[in-house]
Design an enzyme around this catalytic site. Structure first.
Site, PDB file in Angstrom:
ATOM      1  CE  LYS A  30     -48.488  27.071  67.497  1.00  0.00           C
ATOM      2  NZ  LYS A  30     -48.808  27.169  68.634  1.00  0.00           N
ATOM      3  N   GLY A  83     -61.497  31.699  65.818  1.00  0.00           N
ATOM      4  CA  GLY A  83     -60.027  32.072  65.167  1.00  0.00           C
ATOM      5  C   GLY A  83     -60.210  32.000  63.819  1.00  0.00           C
ATOM      6  NE  ARG A 116     -61.166  35.713  69.497  1.00  0.00           N
ATOM      7  CZ  ARG A 116     -60.913  34.249  69.475  1.00  0.00           C
ATOM      8  NH1 ARG A 116     -59.952  33.705  68.471  1.00  0.00           N
ATOM      9  NH2 ARG A 116     -61.182  33.355  70.529  1.00  0.00           N
ATOM     10  N   GLY A 132     -54.188  19.372  65.954  1.00  0.00           N
ATOM     11  CA  GLY A 132     -55.103  18.864  65.002  1.00  0.00           C
ATOM     12  C   GLY A 132     -56.214  18.284  65.748  1.00  0.00           C
ATOM     13  CG  ASN A 133     -56.518  17.427  70.038  1.00  0.00           C
ATOM     14  OD1 ASN A 133     -56.521  15.910  69.404  1.00  0.00           O
ATOM     15  ND2 ASN A 133     -55.923  17.761  70.968  1.00  0.00           N
ATOM     16  CB  THR A 134     -59.742  21.977  66.406  1.00  0.00           C
ATOM     17  OG1 THR A 134     -59.009  22.460  67.771  1.00  0.00           O
ATOM     18  CG2 THR A 134     -60.970  22.777  66.163  1.00  0.00           C
ATOM     19  CG  LEU A 135     -58.249  21.538  61.559  1.00  0.00           C
ATOM     20  CD1 LEU A 135     -56.663  21.675  60.866  1.00  0.00           C
ATOM     21  CD2 LEU A 135     -59.339  21.839  60.737  1.00  0.00           C
ATOM     22  CG  ASP A 162     -51.054  23.766  68.335  1.00  0.00           C
ATOM     23  OD1 ASP A 162     -49.929  23.275  68.192  1.00  0.00           O
ATOM     24  OD2 ASP A 162     -51.396  24.124  69.560  1.00  0.00           O
TER      25      ASP A 162
HETATM   26  P1  IMP Z   1     -55.540  22.350  67.791  1.00  0.00           P
HETATM   27  O1  IMP Z   1     -54.486  22.137  69.014  1.00  0.00           O
HETATM   28  O2  IMP Z   1     -54.870  22.135  66.590  1.00  0.00           O
HETATM   29  O3  IMP Z   1     -56.766  21.690  67.950  1.00  0.00           O
HETATM   30  O4  IMP Z   1     -55.769  23.799  67.963  1.00  0.00           O
HETATM   31  C1  IMP Z   1     -56.905  24.239  68.696  1.00  0.00           C
HETATM   32  C2  IMP Z   1     -56.906  25.789  68.753  1.00  0.00           C
HETATM   33  O5  IMP Z   1     -55.939  26.332  69.406  1.00  0.00           O
HETATM   34  C3  IMP Z   1     -56.908  26.430  67.399  1.00  0.00           C
HETATM   35  O6  IMP Z   1     -57.850  26.420  66.834  1.00  0.00           O
HETATM   36  C4  IMP Z   1     -56.354  27.972  67.937  1.00  0.00           C
HETATM   37  O7  IMP Z   1     -57.580  28.426  68.346  1.00  0.00           O
HETATM   38  C5  IMP Z   1     -55.626  27.551  69.045  1.00  0.00           C
HETATM   39  N1  IMP Z   1     -54.238  27.733  69.042  1.00  0.00           N
HETATM   40  C6  IMP Z   1     -53.365  26.861  68.954  1.00  0.00           C
HETATM   41  N2  IMP Z   1     -52.109  27.389  68.898  1.00  0.00           N
HETATM   42  C7  IMP Z   1     -52.302  28.712  68.856  1.00  0.00           C
HETATM   43  C8  IMP Z   1     -51.563  29.683  68.856  1.00  0.00           C
HETATM   44  O8  IMP Z   1     -50.092  29.648  68.673  1.00  0.00           O
HETATM   45  N3  IMP Z   1     -51.875  30.827  69.186  1.00  0.00           N
HETATM   46  C9  IMP Z   1     -53.324  31.338  69.279  1.00  0.00           C
HETATM   47  N4  IMP Z   1     -54.237  30.003  69.173  1.00  0.00           N
HETATM   48  C10 IMP Z   1     -53.444  29.088  69.104  1.00  0.00           C
HETATM   49 MG    MG Z   2     -58.114  30.289  70.715  1.00  0.00          MG
END
Ligand code: IMP
Ligand code: MG
Length: 187
Positions: free
Chosen positions: A139, A52, A173, A113-116, A111
């Site tokens: 978000k 992404g 994308r 924050g898990n990934t980061l 979102d």
């Molecule tokens: P996290 O939940 O912060 O770990 O986000 C994980 C991944 O989910 C992000 O890197 C995005 O690729 C994907 N993601 C989270 N929210 C959205 C959204 O609203 N649209 C598309 N992808 C999302």
């Molecule tokens: Mg994705």
């Protein structure tokens, strides 16, 4: 609204458009100029989070006028049971030792924050000089991991968005704008 003049077929699935290509380009340029100022004289490496963050990274990199390297980290998030948070799997590690370097993580969206959080922990093991985070979108919600965002492109409500790197089932994308995916597409 679209400086390219290209009529993307999947635009019919978006409503509303939150940020068009001109707004994104302007904001990316502002962030690039700020990064240039903040990192003068340092050993900057942009760490782009696949997939992404790639479109954002490629545009951002070209607005940063000081020398810097590019690295890529692959991640994929999955749902654990019925928990909304899930886990994160690293699918690709960086290609070099990052000891002593100034790392800037480039992510599409903060979102949960898990990934980061997971990638930040992984990179700490390299003993870099510094690690900061740049997220295109933030978000507004209660994040599972509270992380310091040094650079944020735009704040958005807690809704599902696509375009400019962000996908739904690996599509959208390539859209030049960021917008809300119509709920009827995924329900
Ligand atoms: P996290 O939940 O912060 O770990 O986000 C994980 C991944 O989910 C992000 O890197 C995005 O690729 C994907 N993601 C989270 N929210 C959205 C959204 O609203 N649209 C598309 N992808 C999302
Ligand atoms: Mg994705």
């Amino acid at each position: 609204m679209y400086t390219t003049g290209i009529k993307h077929e999947l635009m019919d699935h978006i409503d509303p458009v939150l940020f068009d290509d001109e707004q994104i380009a302007k904001r990316v340029r502002e962030i690039g100029e700020q990064i240039t100022t903040d990192y003068i004289g340092r050993d900057l490496v942009l760490i782009s989070i696949l997939k992404g963050g790639v479109i954002f990274t490629s545009d951002l990199s070209r607005t940063i006028s000081i020398p810097h390297q590019l690295e890529f980290v692959g991640s994929s998030s999955y749902k654990r049971g019925n928990s909304p948070s899930g886990g994160v799997r690293i699918t690709k590690d960086v290609d070099q030792d990052l000891e002593g370097k100034d790392l800037l993580l480039i992510e599409d969206i903060y979102d949960t924050g898990n990934t980061l959080y997971v990638i930040h922990e992984l990179l700490k093991l390299h003993r870099p000089a510094s690690i900061e985070i740049c997220a295109l979108l933030h978000k507004k919600k209660n994040h599972i991991h509270q992380l310091k965002m040094t650079y944020i492109g735009f704040e958005i409500e807690d809704q599902f968005v696509v375009g400019y790197g962000l996908d739904y089932q690996e599509l959208y994308r390539n859209l030049p704008c960021i917008g809300v995916l119509k709920p009827e597409i995924y329900s």
